[in-house]
Enzyme design. Structure first.
Site, PDB file in Angstrom:
ATOM      1  N   GLU A  64      -0.334 -21.761  -4.551  1.00 39.96           N
ATOM      2  CA  GLU A  64       0.227 -22.957  -3.892  1.00 39.96           C
ATOM      3  C   GLU A  64       0.164 -22.676  -2.399  1.00 39.96           C
ATOM      4  OE1 GLU A  64       1.109 -25.623  -5.393  1.00 39.96           O
ATOM      5  OE2 GLU A  64       1.401 -24.998  -7.464  1.00 39.96           O
TER       6      GLU A  64
ATOM      7  N   GLU B  65      -2.558 -26.262  10.306  1.00 40.01           N
ATOM      8  CA  GLU B  65      -1.172 -26.369   9.847  1.00 40.01           C
ATOM      9  C   GLU B  65      -0.253 -25.709  10.877  1.00 40.01           C
ATOM     10  OE1 GLU B  65       0.163 -23.954   6.488  1.00 40.01           O
ATOM     11  OE2 GLU B  65       1.300 -25.670   5.755  1.00 40.01           O
TER      12      GLU B  65
ATOM     13  N   CYS C 297       5.607 -27.439   3.161  1.00 41.94           N
ATOM     14  CA  CYS C 297       4.149 -27.362   2.926  1.00 41.94           C
ATOM     15  C   CYS C 297       3.505 -28.738   2.863  1.00 41.94           C
ATOM     16  CB  CYS C 297       3.864 -26.575   1.656  1.00 41.94           C
ATOM     17  SG  CYS C 297       4.760 -27.211   0.234  1.00 41.94           S
TER      18      CYS C 297
ATOM     19  N   LYS D  20       8.819 -11.108  -5.543  1.00 40.15           N
ATOM     20  CA  LYS D  20       8.897 -10.594  -4.171  1.00 40.15           C
ATOM     21  C   LYS D  20       9.224 -11.770  -3.249  1.00 40.15           C
ATOM     22  CE  LYS D  20       6.357 -10.057  -0.649  1.00 40.15           C
ATOM     23  NZ  LYS D  20       7.409 -10.344   0.353  1.00 40.15           N
TER      24      LYS D  20
HETATM   25  P1  NAD Z   1       2.700 -16.208   4.070  1.00 42.50           P
HETATM   26  O1  NAD Z   1       1.399 -16.466   3.400  1.00 42.50           O
HETATM   27  O2  NAD Z   1       2.708 -15.460   5.339  1.00 42.50           O
HETATM   28  O3  NAD Z   1       3.682 -15.403   3.102  1.00 42.50           O
HETATM   29  C1  NAD Z   1       3.999 -15.869   1.802  1.00 42.50           C
HETATM   30  C2  NAD Z   1       4.427 -14.686   0.955  1.00 42.50           C
HETATM   31  O4  NAD Z   1       3.311 -13.805   0.846  1.00 42.50           O
HETATM   32  C3  NAD Z   1       5.561 -13.845   1.550  1.00 42.50           C
HETATM   33  O5  NAD Z   1       6.375 -13.339   0.509  1.00 42.50           O
HETATM   34  C4  NAD Z   1       4.816 -12.694   2.219  1.00 42.50           C
HETATM   35  O6  NAD Z   1       5.576 -11.525   2.304  1.00 42.50           O
HETATM   36  C5  NAD Z   1       3.660 -12.497   1.267  1.00 42.50           C
HETATM   37  N1  NAD Z   1       2.471 -11.875   1.887  1.00 42.50           N
HETATM   38  C6  NAD Z   1       2.135 -11.827   3.204  1.00 42.50           C
HETATM   39  N2  NAD Z   1       0.983 -11.145   3.354  1.00 42.50           N
HETATM   40  C7  NAD Z   1       0.585 -10.770   2.113  1.00 42.50           C
HETATM   41  C8  NAD Z   1      -0.540 -10.065   1.610  1.00 42.50           C
HETATM   42  N3  NAD Z   1      -1.476  -9.588   2.416  1.00 42.50           N
HETATM   43  N4  NAD Z   1      -0.640  -9.888   0.278  1.00 42.50           N
HETATM   44  C9  NAD Z   1       0.296 -10.378  -0.565  1.00 42.50           C
HETATM   45  N5  NAD Z   1       1.385 -11.045  -0.143  1.00 42.50           N
HETATM   46  C10 NAD Z   1       1.529 -11.251   1.174  1.00 42.50           C
HETATM   47  O7  NAD Z   1       3.387 -17.634   4.187  1.00 42.50           O
HETATM   48  P2  NAD Z   1       4.788 -17.974   4.854  1.00 42.50           P
HETATM   49  O8  NAD Z   1       4.610 -17.923   6.328  1.00 42.50           O
HETATM   50  O9  NAD Z   1       5.872 -17.171   4.229  1.00 42.50           O
HETATM   51  O10 NAD Z   1       4.995 -19.480   4.351  1.00 42.50           O
HETATM   52  C11 NAD Z   1       4.425 -20.557   4.977  1.00 42.50           C
HETATM   53  C12 NAD Z   1       3.157 -20.991   4.285  1.00 42.50           C
HETATM   54  O11 NAD Z   1       3.421 -21.241   2.899  1.00 42.50           O
HETATM   55  C13 NAD Z   1       2.613 -22.289   4.824  1.00 42.50           C
HETATM   56  O12 NAD Z   1       1.220 -22.210   4.920  1.00 42.50           O
HETATM   57  C14 NAD Z   1       3.017 -23.308   3.768  1.00 42.50           C
HETATM   58  O13 NAD Z   1       2.235 -24.480   3.745  1.00 42.50           O
HETATM   59  C15 NAD Z   1       2.885 -22.512   2.530  1.00 42.50           C
HETATM   60  N6  NAD Z   1       3.681 -23.097   1.449  1.00 42.50           N
HETATM   61  C16 NAD Z   1       3.040 -23.734   0.429  1.00 42.50           C
HETATM   62  C17 NAD Z   1       3.782 -24.336  -0.588  1.00 42.50           C
HETATM   63  C18 NAD Z   1       3.109 -25.046  -1.739  1.00 42.50           C
HETATM   64  O14 NAD Z   1       3.789 -25.299  -2.727  1.00 42.50           O
HETATM   65  N7  NAD Z   1       1.836 -25.366  -1.655  1.00 42.50           N
HETATM   66  C19 NAD Z   1       5.174 -24.284  -0.547  1.00 42.50           C
HETATM   67  C20 NAD Z   1       5.788 -23.625   0.514  1.00 42.50           C
HETATM   68  C21 NAD Z   1       5.032 -23.033   1.512  1.00 42.50           C
END
Ligand code: NAD
Length: 501
Positions: A275, A404, A309, A200
């Site tokens: 992650e 963050e 991230c 997804k």
């Molecule tokens: P997010 O948590 O809003 O969304 C990430 C994914 O989860 C998306 O596909 C989203 O549709 C899905 N999602 C959202 N709500 C959900 C739920 N209730 N249940 C299941 N899935 C759900 O994050 P974002 O805004 O897309 O990305 C930014 C964040 O990701 C930042 O916090 C960043 O640090 C983190 N990130 C971490 C890494 C790592 O490797 N540690 C890498 C990239 C980004």
């Protein structure tokens, strides 16, 4: 496609192949077929510098997800994937890597237009990283073995050994900041281990993953091995975390959502990798090469417009070089070009969406209200642009220091002793990465084991290789992506005892 986006693509000479793909409405990829959402729902993909509509993507329903999981299950349980010899699997993954490489320019254009990032970075970092990841994991497919063991605790004679077998159907939930590359981390390792996958992508940036699925088809993967369901996190992501047909969930995203997803996955006792977010500290010691450190620090925080991230967002500078370092840092940052992603000189592209721009802007306002000194930037421009901001003399209790931001915002503060620097660095719920700038080996080696971070960079930031594991300590998640370590989360180990007469 809105006229404003067509003009943008043509002005920058985007390839005919990428233009044709971007203009098409997009469907789900399930069991080797391209399908509309079962209720016909679609959502707009927006280009973040013009705010024009690129195309529409299908919004999957829970019934579509069920279909995708069933396809992945069928391909795993009874399908050809399960019985395919590892070397044949390896060859197929290499073929996919070759196709991605052949289409690198087009994929980079798609990524840049959908997400806003620099097209040059998309090609050299995102797409190249994707190719490297598939090549690296392809080699593992034929090298996953158990071991023989000589039991000695019991009387009697035994032959005992371990076998490693794929965990099953993997659900991959991907964020929007490195859409293709993060997807590749999850899919490449899963395929090498012999798993099947349901991906997804983030709803804001699904397009490169859909183009990738076309290449999966072209490479000749059996139907159901890779499935793509585009849809919302709230509905489809959450349903994946609970889905009984998914054996392992691999999630990358924010800590808040990761906690939710983790709870659901653990209640079904799924295998789980998280992650999550970060607020990575950077220590600049007085012996550092200040000019080189300033360039690396600016790159380490402002690359991808700060939407990284492990971005080094909290910079602590030894007091004796504090002012000189900040002068260098301001000079380097002022030279970074803010421009649309397709501009070949773009370093700071637009943020991914108007909502995210608003969120980042609110943090900049909070920093000013809380009394931090804004040394540079922070202005908002038309579209989703925010100029890179540097705050000085920040305090540990400020929101811009604790939370963050995930945008081009850097906070700095001076320190006197290394103990003080370590205390500042570790004073965070996150533990994704940390960086040290120094050429004093004794000090550097003394600091490394005391930093609570999954990765420590020395005189660099965000260097990445598929052979090195990536993943956080503390609230930055658990489990690792990349490296041999990732495969441990995708394989079950079976212990076998054979009693000899
Ligand atoms: P997010 O948590 O809003 O969304 C990430 C994914 O989860 C998306 O596909 C989203 O549709 C899905 N999602 C959202 N709500 C959900 C739920 N209730 N249940 C299941 N899935 C759900 O994050 P974002 O805004 O897309 O990305 C930014 C964040 O990701 C930042 O916090 C960043 O640090 C983190 N990130 C971490 C890494 C790592 O490797 N540690 C890498 C990239 C980004």
């Amino acid at each position: 496609m809105d006229r404003i986006v067509t003009d943008y693509l043509q002005r920058h000479g985007v390839s005919a192949a990428a233009q044709a793909f971007l203009a098409r409405p997009q469907r789900l990829y399930i069991g080797g077929q391209w399908l509309e959402s079962s209720n016909g729902a679609t959502d707009a993909s927006i280009e973040p510098s013009t705010l024009g509509e690129i195309t529409r993507i299908a919004m999957a329903t829970p019934a579509d997800l069920d279909r995708a999981v069933a396809a992945a299950r069928a391909a795993f349980d009874g399908g050809p994937w399960r019985t395919m010899k590892p070397l044949a699997r390896e060859r197929l993954i290499h073929r996919l890597a070759d196709l991605i490489e052949q289409h690198a320019g087009e994929l980079a254009e798609i990524e840049s237009v959908d997400m806003g990032k620099s097209v040059v970075a998309a090609r050299d970092v995102d797409v190249q990283g994707t190719v490297d990841t598939f090549r690296y994991f392809a080699g593992w497919a034929s090298k996953l073995h158990g071991r023989t063991v000589e039991p000695s605790a019991l009387p009697g004679r035994y032959v005992a050994y371990t076998r490693r077998q794929p965990v099953g159907v993997v659900g991959a939930i991907v964020p929007w900041n490195f859409p293709l590359q993060t997807m590749a981390w999850k899919v490449a390792a899963a395929l090498a281990a012999g798993c099947t996958v349901v991906v997804k992508p983030a709803e804001l940036t699904s397009l490169s993953t859909l183009r990738f699925a076309e290449l999966v088809e072209e490479a000749g993967f059996p139907p159901g091995v890779v499935n793509i369901v585009t849809g919302t996190g709230r509905e489809i992501g959450a349903a994946m975390a609970r889905h009984p047909g998914i054996d392992k969930l691999s999630f990358t995203g924010s800590t808040a959502v990761g906690q939710e997803v983790g709870r659901a996955a653990v209640s079904g006792l799924k295998r789980l990798t998280l992650e999550l977010g970060g607020k990575s500290p950077v220590l600049v010691l007085e012996d550092a090469d200040l000019a080189a450190a300033a360039r690396a620090v600016a790159n380490g925080v402002f690359f991808n417009s700060g939407q990284v991230c492990d971005a080094g967002t909290r910079v602590y500078v030894q007091r004796s070089v504090h002012d000189a370092f900040l002068r260098e840092l301001v000079a380097v940052t002022s030279s970074l070009k803010v421009a649309p992603g397709l501009d070949p000189d773009c370093f700071i592209g637009p943020l991914v969406s108007p909502q995210h721009k608003q969120r980042v802007s609110a943090y900049i306002d909070a920093g000013l209200t809380e009394g931090a000194e804004l040394l540079l930037g922070g202005a908002r421009r038309e579209g989703c642009f925010v100029e890179p901001a540097i705050f000085a003399h920040t305090r540990a209790d400020m929101r811009i220091v604790r939370e963050e931001i995930f945008g081009p915002v850097l906070v700095t503060a001076p320190f006197d002793t290394l103990e003080e620097a370590l205390a500042c660095a570790n004073d965070s719920p996150y533990g994704l990465a940390a960086a040290i700038y120094s050429n004093d080996l004794a000090r550097v080696h003394g600091l490394i084991p005391r930093l609570q971070a999954g990765t420590v960079y020395v005189n660099a930031h965000s260097t990445l290789d598929p052979a090195l594991p990536f993943g956080g300590f503390k609230q930055s998640g658990f489990g690792k992506d990349l490296g041999a370590e990732q495969l441990d989360h995708l394989l079950e180990t079976q212990a076998v005892w054979i009693t000899l007469p």
